[in-house]
Design an enzyme around this catalytic site. Structure first.
Site, PDB file in Angstrom:
ATOM      1  N   GLU A   1       0.802  -1.218   0.000  1.00  0.00           N
ATOM      2  CA  GLU A   1       0.000   0.000   0.000  1.00  0.00           C
ATOM      3  C   GLU A   1       0.836   1.271   0.000  1.00  0.00           C
ATOM      4  OE1 GLU A   1      -0.432  -2.642   1.940  1.00  0.00           O
ATOM      5  OE2 GLU A   1      -2.341  -3.450   1.248  1.00  0.00           O
TER       6      GLU A   1
ATOM      7  N   HIS B   1     -10.978  -5.303   9.000  1.00  0.00           N
ATOM      8  CA  HIS B   1     -11.772  -5.079   7.789  1.00  0.00           C
ATOM      9  C   HIS B   1     -12.912  -4.098   8.027  1.00  0.00           C
ATOM     10  CE1 HIS B   1      -9.618  -8.738   6.701  1.00  0.00           C
ATOM     11  NE2 HIS B   1      -9.947  -8.544   5.463  1.00  0.00           N
TER      12      HIS B   1
HETATM   13  C1  LIG Z   1      -1.718  -5.066   4.435  1.00  0.00           C
HETATM   14  C2  LIG Z   1      -2.788  -5.829   3.723  1.00  0.00           C
HETATM   15  N1  LIG Z   1      -3.196  -5.445   2.515  1.00  0.00           N
HETATM   16  C3  LIG Z   1      -4.190  -6.063   1.867  1.00  0.00           C
HETATM   17  C4  LIG Z   1      -4.810  -7.149   2.435  1.00  0.00           C
HETATM   18  C5  LIG Z   1      -5.995  -7.813   1.725  1.00  0.00           C
HETATM   19  N2  LIG Z   1      -5.631  -9.182   1.304  1.00  0.00           N
HETATM   20  C6  LIG Z   1      -5.928 -10.249   2.069  1.00  0.00           C
HETATM   21  S1  LIG Z   1      -5.267 -11.656   1.461  1.00  0.00           S
HETATM   22  C7  LIG Z   1      -4.598 -10.860   0.149  1.00  0.00           C
HETATM   23  C8  LIG Z   1      -3.773 -11.629  -0.830  1.00  0.00           C
HETATM   24  C9  LIG Z   1      -2.600 -12.291  -0.161  1.00  0.00           C
HETATM   25  O1  LIG Z   1      -1.886 -13.084  -1.038  1.00  0.00           O
HETATM   26  P1  LIG Z   1      -0.714 -14.040  -0.559  1.00  0.00           P
HETATM   27  O2  LIG Z   1       0.223 -13.305   0.318  1.00  0.00           O
HETATM   28  O3  LIG Z   1      -0.134 -14.643  -1.784  1.00  0.00           O
HETATM   29  O4  LIG Z   1      -1.393 -15.134   0.350  1.00  0.00           O
HETATM   30  P2  LIG Z   1      -2.506 -16.204  -0.037  1.00  0.00           P
HETATM   31  O5  LIG Z   1      -3.833 -15.569   0.193  1.00  0.00           O
HETATM   32  O6  LIG Z   1      -2.277 -16.611  -1.440  1.00  0.00           O
HETATM   33  O7  LIG Z   1      -2.289 -17.323   0.930  1.00  0.00           O
HETATM   34  C10 LIG Z   1      -4.909  -9.500   0.185  1.00  0.00           C
HETATM   35  C11 LIG Z   1      -4.523  -8.513  -0.833  1.00  0.00           C
HETATM   36  C12 LIG Z   1      -4.357  -7.546   3.703  1.00  0.00           C
HETATM   37  N3  LIG Z   1      -4.891  -8.588   4.338  1.00  0.00           N
HETATM   38  N4  LIG Z   1      -3.351  -6.881   4.316  1.00  0.00           N
END
Ligand SMILES: Cc1ncc(C[n+]2csc(CCOP(=O)(O)OP(=O)(O)O)c2C)c(N)n1
Ligand SMILES: Cc1ncc(C[n+]2csc(CCOP(=O)(O)OP(=O)(O)O)c2C)c(N)n1
Ligand SMILES: [Mg+2]
Ligand SMILES: [Mg+2]
Lengths: 331, 336, 336, 331
Positions: free
Chosen positions: D63, D132
């Site tokens: 972000e 959230h």
């Molecule tokens: C700081 C932050 N930004 C955005 C999010 C929203 N978000 C939740 S899961 C996700 C994707 C995460 O991807 P990854 O790290 O590859 O983990 P996966 O879900 O594939 O296990 C996002 C963008 C968040 N939880 N925290």
């Protein structure tokens, strides 16, 4: 054994860190330049030499990392005291502070507590350039789960820091930079003293109106009271010391006793701690008030460059003007 | 990489051409003189603070000289000399450090972003400028400066990653001067070098002798060319040394020895290039004094400008917070 | 690295011993069953949301099984199966996703940090726990989980750098499941691999086939051993795949094809290990049904626990903000 | 050509983005999952397909990087509209927002303006888990240099977003998540309409007391007014729409007309926007007030888990209790 010593606020803070580290081996100090240099304001001076590198150490230059590592250390039995070099340089750690430091105890229903202190040299009045003079207390005070304190005297600096380090809750410890060099006779017992967190103190008695201030604005309020006294007006001065928890009792009793109040704070006024003080005191003391509570604060502008900061900062004149505005004819 | 050794001898071929070296020398002499002048102004109380690039002038000068007019420079608080070399009036550049205003120059005039103080935060901006240029089809390259300490910040990471994914034409130029205030590089990172930090983003990293202006020019020029050619971001680490304390407010004796500092005197970027150019008979006494005079003139004009000391206008405090001041700011400004 | 191929054959020596493989199979079967059960509970409206690790169970199980009792696990929202494998009651582990409370278990009981949602923010915590252990002379190793997307956050960078400089005994375990919600790895990074991200910190990086539990166990065990031996932090990237949508709220058809998903069915971690163990006559039908029964029992207990649905206590909202509720919170709690 | 269409707030926002992108090629949209997926709330649905990958694209998951890159793009002629996936996930960008987005224009005395919009799906009421559902408006509203707006209706969502994108100033655009699915007839002219930034609106006339709300709390206030009406009490409802700039004129005129006011907001009350409203309206209308201004806000606790959020959120009952508290006997 209790001794008295004339100390600057900076020295008092240094003494508090030393005494806390000596008293409790789980207290560790870290941050940027806090080791051999002793911090840019020398608040951690001598700690590495006295307690070794494991107890006081320099970290990589990354505030989110500093706070995040402190969270982990606190989870694992330590009492970290970390330094953010200047107010605005705590912002990179904002997510860690708001989403973890403030919430860990609540998240785990008390299972995990974070006894940690985030020291922030804060506010202005020292001719610092951009990003070195922010009054950031509102960001922390608005975040449930943090204690937020700001000493105005060397004695309080010592006591509040000892108490903050001993606290089971995380404390954002705001050190008014411009008061680092202010001196006072300090009583040093080597032990934490009676609680100041959550307790405001009446610094000066007065009957005509109450000035409510904290941190760097307390001396301004006291000076204003001094000047007003010469002009025949008796102003009471309350020093909050602790923004969160807030001492409604002391503050409201003071305001009820005079029926008029002015809040003095360096931070921009909009959606600030001073808004809160005005709002909550009005809610509680409305029928004792002869006039609305006035606020004398920094303007709603970014902190000015050094040559213009005097315009932004609350001063005696602005405080007294606000006091004059309290519609005396109505009462 | 080194091109000209501390003894002034070329250690490899492929030096920048003679004109470029002469231009670099003029740049170095001017930069050093400005650094000295600014320091003097601090002592005289005319500047609040000055983070000097004394010792790092080869990096400062090269960073500016390899850029085209349409390129951008993103400096930190330590890079006033680079800002000046890019064409910004030093008096305007020193506004921040004098305390008149945060940024005293128009960033668009010479395509120089404001001096940035919060470490590494300028790097994503640099990526954004570069990416916007690419979208607009402009051949802009962005030179983004950062210190060794700044590489530890999250924004360094995010900026490099964005740049690599977006293939943004940015040259990340790290001046590794061995310290972040008092913290030595060994406590900043356990990486073999800062140039290695590119690998995790798929960015090519180069190391260069930061006190050899010929080498810095060559390496940065190459990086700029590659970025402009569409090869994506580049990372260059220059190894140099901060000869003075962090700022005048710092006490460097608390964390480093005189011997350590003395060892770097021999690697002075100016002495080295002067020797080299004299050995090759490109530099004469009279050319040198012309250069020094030019630098002196700049320093004098800077000194005069700073000493002129026009009080900043308080109403500016309220005029630029928004495009149109809110009614609240109008009220507050009237009251102030 | 792969140890057992998709056909179940060992492609290299140095497999974990038979008991470890059998324990891993039990873990996989249980983890899969819990994933399925949780998904069913979402459909039944008993859980608000569930980010499933279906397909990633080899990583989940290995991450928990390589740890000693004194070690710590730092999970993300997707790692409920790892949390359960570590010993936390799945009902307590699902508190967050059911909506009863943020963290339903005592992190100290099994040394499992709360599920972390803000990406990568748990990584510096993991470093802190590890560093504190080192200062106290305890032999703790911390297993810190992170997704491919999470590696882009500043906190990933800061945590790895701190760990390397402090020589903290942390294993950073990246489950590269190719997506961050809808964003494929190619838009997340231009690095040759996520394991390359260690280089810029001086941290050894390893890649492993994330659907081969034998390989994941071996590589993680090695990393844990090295961290415990004082060699500092380790980085392991497991290449795996998220078989289901990001959560039940996600529509994966918007960003990936059925064919792509289907290709991964053949690499299922359970099928592969079952084949291998059957080929080596270590696994019999009766052993397998015992394992399934054990998993079934866990799933049933989880289902029952979730269905029991004891309403959370509103006064908890005010009780744990501070060690001692402030007078304001006492008032607010009384009013609520 | 003006058309009317029944749209949810989410659809209205999507339409505003499309119309703005069609009208101005310098408008670019980026963030996490805003491309092919269309954002987790589908606010950017179809934009990549319609305008191409250069105009609407997914970024790495970071972000601070997103906001920082937007700053650079805005410096170089673009109008970036970035999405923070959820309120609490904007915190990593806090330093960029406070130290740069808010200060660039001021820093450069107007030479560099940052016409950018930071969209934040915000606040609670949707059963979201931790992080959230934060109501983070106070952090932004306290920071001079940002405009902070929060629509409460689909029409305002469309208008405010068009205006925010067209604005030369950076705007933090708070989208109440729980209202994404609320529907209304929206007038679509394809052009930005009369200014709503800086202008509050009286949503319902009333004479006994004024409810002041914004974003997700506006429907709560309207419903409370509806219920009160049946009980014989006439409540006026003001929807701020714009927190910064603040419309003192409309708000104070409303409060003066009734002499009583209740502020309704989801965010924790301490040092919040609701504190500011209470403080500033009291300062300006003290002698028109028959009672202190009451605040009905979220408690000073971390946002609760889904099963308990109903306790935290202002509801009709709490609003009406506060109205009852306004000391009617005194007037
Ligand atoms: C700081 C932050 N930004 C955005 C999010 C929203 N978000 C939740 S899961 C996700 C994707 C995460 O991807 P990854 O790290 O590859 O983990 P996966 O879900 O594939 O296990 C996002 C963008 C968040 N939880 N925290
Ligand atoms: C985010 C942030 N944290 C802390 C500081 C305080 N600070 C100013 S300069 C400095 C050291 C920077 O070191 P380096 O990046 O190596 O640059 P150098 O000063 O050596 O040129 C520090 C810690 C800051 N400016 N910004
Ligand atoms: Mg440095
Ligand atoms: Mg992933």
């Amino acid at each position: 054994m209790t001794v008295h010593e004339k100390l600057s606020m900076g020295q008092a803070l240094n003494r508090a860190l030393r005494d806390a580290m000596a008293a409790d081996p789980s207290v560790v100090v870290f941050g940027e330049d806090v080791g051999p240099l002793g911090g840019v304001f020398r608040i951690t001076d001598g700690l590495t030499a006295e307690f070794g590198e494991d107890r006081c150490f320099d970290t990589p230059l990354a505030e989110s990392g500093i706070v995040g590592v402190a969270v982990g250390m606190a989870m694992n039995g330590m009492r970290p005291v970390v330094e953010m070099q200047f107010d605005a340089f705590a912002y990179p750690a904002f997510e860690q502070i708001v989403s973890h430091v403030a919430k860990m105890r609540n998240r785990t229903r008390g299972k995990v507590s974070l006894p940690m202190v985030i020291r922030v040299p804060y506010a202005g009045g020292i001719g610092g350039v951009e990003h070195h003079c922010d009054s950031s207390e509102a960001y922390y005070a608005h975040t449930p789960g943090l204690h937020v304190v700001a000493p105005a005297t060397p004695s309080d600096a010592y006591d509040l820091l000892r108490e903050a380090i001993a606290s089971p809750d995380p404390v954002v410890f705001l050190e008014p930079k411009k008061l680092y060099w202010s001196k006072e006779e300090v009583e040093l017992s080597g032990r934490p003293r009676a609680s100041a967190i959550g307790r405001a103190v009446v610094r000066r008695e007065g009957t005509d109106a109450t000035l409510i201030a904290y941190g760097p604005s307390v001396p301004v309020a006291l000076e204003a009271a001094e000047v007003a006294d010469r002009e025949g007006r008796s102003l009471q001065v309350v020093d909050l010391r602790s923004i969160v928890p807030f001492d409604d009792e002391t503050v409201c009793a003071a305001v009820r006793s005079t029926g008029r109040a002015v809040v003095v704070a360096e931070a921009s006024g909009f959606a600030s701690v001073s808004s809160e003080i005005a709002a909550r005191v009005t809610e509680r003391c409305f029928h004792s008030l002869a006039a609305p509570i006035r606020r004398v604060t920094g303007y709603d502008i970014p902190y000015p460059p050094p040559k213009l900061e005097h315009i932004h900062l609350p001063n005696v004149e602005r405080v007294l003007e606000a006091v004059d505005d309290l519609q005396w004819e109505d009462s | 990489m080194t091109l000209i050794g501390v003894d002034g001898r070329a250690v490899r071929d492929a030096l920048p051409d003679d004109a470029a070296l002469m231009r670099a020398l003029q740049g170095l002499i001017t930069a050093r003189r400005l650094n000295e002048q600014a320091y003097a102004l601090v002592r005289q109380g005319r500047l609040a603070v000055y983070p000097s690039s004394h010792g790092q002038e080869a990096c400062q000068v090269a960073a500016a000289q390899v850029l085209d007019d349409g390129d951008w420079l993103f400096p930190t608080y330590r890079d006033t000399a680079a800002i000046a070399e890019r064409g910004v009036d030093p008096v305007e550049a020193l506004s921040l450090l004098k305390g008149d205003w945060h940024c005293g120059y128009d960033p668009y005039e010479h395509k120089v972003a404001p001096h940035t103080t919060p470490l590494a935060t300028q790097l994503p901006h640099a990526v954004g400028v570069a990416h916007a240029a690419r979208l607009k089809g402009e051949p802009t390259v962005v030179m983004a400066l950062c210190g060794d300490g700044g590489t530890s910040e999250g924004d360094f990471h995010e900026a490099l990653n964005f740049a690599a994914v977006l293939k943004a034409p940015v040259v990340f130029f790290l001046q590794n001067n061995e310290y972040a205030i008092s913290v030595p590089l060994s406590r900043q990172t356990a990486a073999p070098s800062l140039a290695h930090k590119g690998i995790g983003y798929g960015i090519k990293g180069e190391r260069v002798d930061g006190n050899d202006v010929a080498a810095v020019l060559a390496v940065l020029k190459d990086a700029v060319d590659r970025a402009r050619a569409g090869e994506g971001p580049q990372l260059v680490e220059a190894h140099t040394y901060r000869m003075q304390a962090h700022t005048n407010a710092d006490d460097a004796t608390r964390y480093r020895t005189d011997d350590e500092v003395a060892a770097w005197v021999d690697r002075d970027p100016i002495v080295r290039l002067e020797k080299h150019l004299r050995d090759r008979d490109l530099l004469t006494d009279s050319l040198l004094s012309e250069m020094r005079e030019a630098a002196e003139k700049k320093a004098a004009s800077m000194r005069d400008g700073i000493n002129r000391d026009i009080a900043p206008n308080p109403s500016d405090l309220f005029a630029y917070v928004y495009a149109t001041p809110t009614t609240q700011l109008q009220e507050q400004g009237a009251q102030a």
